[in-house]
Design a protein around this motif. Structure first.
Motif, short mmCIF file in Angstrom:
data_model
loop_
_atom_site.label_atom_id
_atom_site.label_comp_id
_atom_site.label_asym_id
_atom_site.label_seq_id
_atom_site.Cartn_x
_atom_site.Cartn_y
_atom_site.Cartn_z
N GLU A 8 0.84 -1.18 0.00
CA GLU A 8 0.00 0.00 0.00
C GLU A 8 0.88 1.23 0.00
OE1 GLU A 8 -3.03 0.02 2.97
OE2 GLU A 8 -4.18 -1.49 1.90
N ILE A 15 -4.66 9.89 -0.01
CA ILE A 15 -5.24 8.86 -0.88
C ILE A 15 -4.36 7.62 -0.79
CG2 ILE A 15 -5.88 8.26 -3.25
CD1 ILE A 15 -6.23 11.30 -3.74
N PHE A 17 -3.31 3.90 -2.06
CA PHE A 17 -3.33 3.03 -3.23
C PHE A 17 -2.87 1.64 -2.85
CE2 PHE A 17 -2.99 7.21 -5.08
CZ PHE A 17 -3.75 7.14 -6.24
N SER A 72 -6.73 2.98 -6.08
CA SER A 72 -6.96 3.71 -4.83
C SER A 72 -8.16 3.16 -4.09
CB SER A 72 -7.17 5.20 -5.12
OG SER A 72 -8.46 5.44 -5.64
N GLN A 73 -8.20 3.46 -2.82
CA GLN A 73 -9.43 3.24 -2.06
C GLN A 73 -10.40 4.31 -2.53
OE1 GLN A 73 -8.26 3.50 2.06
NE2 GLN A 73 -7.31 1.48 2.05
N GLN A 79 -10.95 14.50 -0.11
CA GLN A 79 -9.96 14.16 -1.13
C GLN A 79 -10.43 14.58 -2.52
OE1 GLN A 79 -9.85 10.02 -0.11
NE2 GLN A 79 -7.95 10.23 1.07
#
Length: 161
Positions: A8, A15, A17, A72-73, A79
């Motif tokens: 991660e 952000i 990822f 990404s989440q 964001q």
């Protein structure tokens, strides 16, 4: 072909990822569509299509192609707003860069018009982010042949909710 490594990465504005690294050999190209990256969820087919297209663009020949897939989440509201602020700033910079020299060469009114039109066109091309959107980025590199090559693609998977 299997995913070699996953980790991660926390980027700008918090952000996060999920990054998957893989090495694709020429024999594995057909299996790229079968690769399962769980973070892609409903956009699994779109991500696999991007992988195949990027691999083909690399023209790796008989060399290994190293690929990284970053997903990404889902973005939260803060964001998305921060990314949209960057969009506004970037379109203004592009508009000013185009309109400034024109204004110096002609009347200031023409320069202002060119700035406004260019800013408008730039805003239309830059994506708008929303809460729940997912950012996907794929990078590829190949060593050998004519020298090292790198390429990347990215997209936004819009929130379906």
């Amino acid at each position: 072909m299997q995913i070699q490594r996953t980790y991660e990465y926390a980027g700008h504005f918090g952000i996060v990822f999920h990054v998957s690294q893989l090495v694709v050999l020429p024999d594995h190209r057909a299996r790229l569509r079968e690769l399962h990256i769980s973070e892609a969820k409903g956009a699994h087919y779109e991500v696999n299509t991007m992988l195949v297209a990027l691999y083909d663009r690399m023209q790796a020949g008989n060399r290994a192609c190293e690929m990284k897939v970053a997903i990404s989440q889902p973005l939260n509201r803060r964001q998305a707003d921060k990314l949209n602020d960057q969009r506004f700033y970037a379109s203004g910079v592009v508009g000013s860069a185009a309109g400034g020299p024109v204004g110096l060469l002609t009347k200031a009114i023409v320069g202002t018009a060119v700035t406004a039109i260019t800013t408008y066109l730039a805003k239309r091309k830059l994506p708008t982010h929303h809460a729940g959107d997912v950012i996907v980025s794929i990078q590829a590199s190949v060593n050998g042949g004519i020298g090292p090559q790198q390429s990347s693609v990215s997209t936004i998977i819009k929130n379906q909710g």
